[in-house]
Design an enzyme around this catalytic site. Structure first.
Site, PDB file in Angstrom:
ATOM      1  N   PRO A  11     109.667 -63.756  -6.009  1.00 12.46           N
ATOM      2  CG  PRO A  11     111.928 -63.321  -5.654  1.00 12.46           C
ATOM      3  CD  PRO A  11     110.921 -64.426  -5.686  1.00 12.46           C
ATOM      4  CG  ASN A  12     110.140 -59.148  -9.520  1.00 13.04           C
ATOM      5  OD1 ASN A  12     110.096 -57.995  -9.066  1.00 13.04           O
ATOM      6  ND2 ASN A  12     111.278 -59.787  -9.706  1.00 13.04           N
ATOM      7  NE  ARG A  19     104.748 -51.914 -14.316  1.00  8.86           N
ATOM      8  CZ  ARG A  19     103.752 -51.212 -13.787  1.00  8.86           C
ATOM      9  NH1 ARG A  19     102.507 -51.559 -14.023  1.00  8.86           N
ATOM     10  NH2 ARG A  19     103.986 -50.166 -13.034  1.00  8.86           N
ATOM     11  CE1 TYR A  24     106.339 -64.773 -16.182  1.00  8.44           C
ATOM     12  CE2 TYR A  24     106.753 -62.435 -16.547  1.00  8.44           C
ATOM     13  CZ  TYR A  24     107.218 -63.723 -16.330  1.00  8.44           C
ATOM     14  OH  TYR A  24     108.565 -63.940 -16.274  1.00  8.44           O
ATOM     15  CG  ASN A  75     105.926 -69.339 -10.183  1.00  3.10           C
ATOM     16  OD1 ASN A  75     107.160 -69.334 -10.287  1.00  3.10           O
ATOM     17  ND2 ASN A  75     105.130 -68.796 -11.092  1.00  3.10           N
ATOM     18  CB  ALA A  78     114.191 -64.730 -10.156  1.00  7.90           C
ATOM     19  CG  ASP A  88     119.473 -76.824   1.319  1.00  7.00           C
ATOM     20  OD1 ASP A  88     119.538 -77.762   0.498  1.00  7.00           O
ATOM     21  OD2 ASP A  88     120.465 -76.143   1.650  1.00  7.00           O
ATOM     22  CD  GLU A  99     110.107 -76.199 -10.354  1.00  7.04           C
ATOM     23  OE1 GLU A  99     110.528 -77.346 -10.027  1.00  7.04           O
ATOM     24  OE2 GLU A  99     110.805 -75.390 -10.994  1.00  7.04           O
ATOM     25  CG  HIS A 101     108.223 -72.411 -13.674  1.00  6.34           C
ATOM     26  ND1 HIS A 101     108.788 -71.460 -12.869  1.00  6.34           N
ATOM     27  CD2 HIS A 101     108.758 -73.590 -13.321  1.00  6.34           C
ATOM     28  CE1 HIS A 101     109.646 -72.052 -12.058  1.00  6.34           C
ATOM     29  NE2 HIS A 101     109.648 -73.339 -12.313  1.00  6.34           N
ATOM     30  CB  ILE A 102     103.080 -68.132 -15.391  1.00  6.64           C
ATOM     31  CG1 ILE A 102     102.564 -68.104 -13.945  1.00  6.64           C
ATOM     32  CG2 ILE A 102     102.063 -67.516 -16.354  1.00  6.64           C
ATOM     33  CD1 ILE A 102     102.564 -66.721 -13.321  1.00  6.64           C
ATOM     34  NE  ARG A 108     110.615 -66.159 -20.406  1.00  7.53           N
ATOM     35  CZ  ARG A 108     110.280 -65.459 -19.314  1.00  7.53           C
ATOM     36  NH1 ARG A 108     109.557 -66.035 -18.351  1.00  7.53           N
ATOM     37  NH2 ARG A 108     110.661 -64.218 -19.179  1.00  7.53           N
ATOM     38  NE  ARG A 112     113.622 -66.039 -18.155  1.00  6.44           N
ATOM     39  CZ  ARG A 112     113.533 -65.080 -17.232  1.00  6.44           C
ATOM     40  NH1 ARG A 112     113.165 -65.366 -16.003  1.00  6.44           N
ATOM     41  NH2 ARG A 112     113.809 -63.825 -17.544  1.00  6.44           N
TER      42      ARG A 112
HETATM   43  O1  CA2 Z   1     107.123 -68.417 -15.668  1.00  5.33           O
HETATM   44  C1  CA2 Z   1     107.194 -68.290 -14.450  1.00  5.33           C
HETATM   45  O2  CA2 Z   1     106.236 -68.461 -13.697  1.00  5.33           O
HETATM   46  C2  CA2 Z   1     108.504 -67.813 -13.804  1.00  5.33           C
HETATM   47  O3  CA2 Z   1     108.665 -68.515 -12.567  1.00  5.33           O
HETATM   48  C3  CA2 Z   1     108.333 -66.324 -13.575  1.00  5.33           C
HETATM   49  C4  CA2 Z   1     109.606 -65.655 -13.050  1.00  5.33           C
HETATM   50  C5  CA2 Z   1     110.802 -66.011 -13.908  1.00  5.33           C
HETATM   51  O4  CA2 Z   1     111.979 -65.491 -13.315  1.00  5.33           O
HETATM   52  C6  CA2 Z   1     110.958 -67.516 -14.075  1.00  5.33           C
HETATM   53  O5  CA2 Z   1     112.043 -67.762 -14.913  1.00  5.33           O
HETATM   54  C7  CA2 Z   1     109.707 -68.118 -14.669  1.00  5.33           C
HETATM   55  C8  CA2 Z   1     109.419 -64.134 -13.061  1.00  5.33           C
HETATM   56  C9  CA2 Z   1     108.268 -63.663 -12.261  1.00  5.33           C
HETATM   57  C10 CA2 Z   1     108.047 -62.223 -12.549  1.00  5.33           C
HETATM   58  O6  CA2 Z   1     106.678 -61.966 -12.463  1.00  5.33           O
HETATM   59  C11 CA2 Z   1     106.182 -60.896 -13.116  1.00  5.33           C
HETATM   60  C12 CA2 Z   1     104.832 -60.891 -13.294  1.00  5.33           C
HETATM   61  C13 CA2 Z   1     104.254 -59.851 -13.973  1.00  5.33           C
HETATM   62  C14 CA2 Z   1     105.032 -58.814 -14.451  1.00  5.33           C
HETATM   63  C15 CA2 Z   1     106.400 -58.824 -14.254  1.00  5.33           C
HETATM   64  C16 CA2 Z   1     106.970 -59.873 -13.575  1.00  5.33           C
END
Ligand code: CA2
Length: 145
Positions: A11-12, A19, A24, A75, A78, A88, A99, A101-102, A108, A112
């Site tokens: 998600p996102n 953004r 990120y 990745n 959330a 699962d 796995e 994570h950016i 953080r 997380r």
């Molecule tokens: O650091 C990561 O890659 C995360 O998986 C990113 C997730 C966050 O919930 C994890 O804790 C760590 C959030 C992804 C949201 O992606 C966005 C990208 C650009 C702008 C806003 C959100």
């Protein structure tokens, strides 16, 4: 014959590069797909990068990967911190799971710091920005080579 790596994004992450660049970065998922494809070529791997905001869709794509992929880079965004369903599904996949994570999640918020997906992942990369995906591709190259 080349092997397929499925790269799943939760998600996102469709907003990547659009953004919150301070967390990120400026690169988009398209950029990520290109850099992963470039690395993949070195190892005879092809990539299929997908993103969804829906947990069930990610589960379905893991099931699809069972049929056609040699490895999964994920990745879960959330869903990392919430989803037993994604864990699962990954547990039904036989190949390597990495796995990514950016951001450096351990620097953080405390929520997380725990990842359900890490219970299955063969390796975890966090805090290397989007370069983490290409690094995971290199690791796939050594694991599957
Ligand atoms: O650091 C990561 O890659 C995360 O998986 C990113 C997730 C966050 O919930 C994890 O804790 C760590 C959030 C992804 C949201 O992606 C966005 C990208 C650009 C702008 C806003 C959100």
């Amino acid at each position: 014959m080349s092997k397929l790596i499925t790269i799943l994004n939760g998600p996102n992450l469709n907003l990547l590069g659009k953004r919150e660049p301070e967390i990120y970065g400026h690169e988009t998922l398209e950029d990520v797909e290109k850099s992963c494809a470039r690395v993949g070529k070195e190892f005879g791997l092809t990539v299929d990068l997908k993103q969804s905001n829906h947990e069930g869709q990610i589960v379905d794509w893991v099931h699809e990967a069972r049929e056609n992929a040699a490895g999964i880079i994920i990745n879960p965004a959330a869903l990392t911190h919430t989803s037993v369903a994604v864990l699962d599904a990954l547990n039904t996949f036989d190949g390597p799971v990495l796995e990514v994570h950016i951001s450096q999640v351990h620097k953080r918020e405390a929520f997380r710091h725990h990842s359900y997906v890490s219970h299955r992942a063969d390796g975890v990369i966090a805090g290397f920005g989007v370069e983490g995906y290409a690094l995971a591709m290199r690791r796939m190259g050594s694991l599957l080579g």
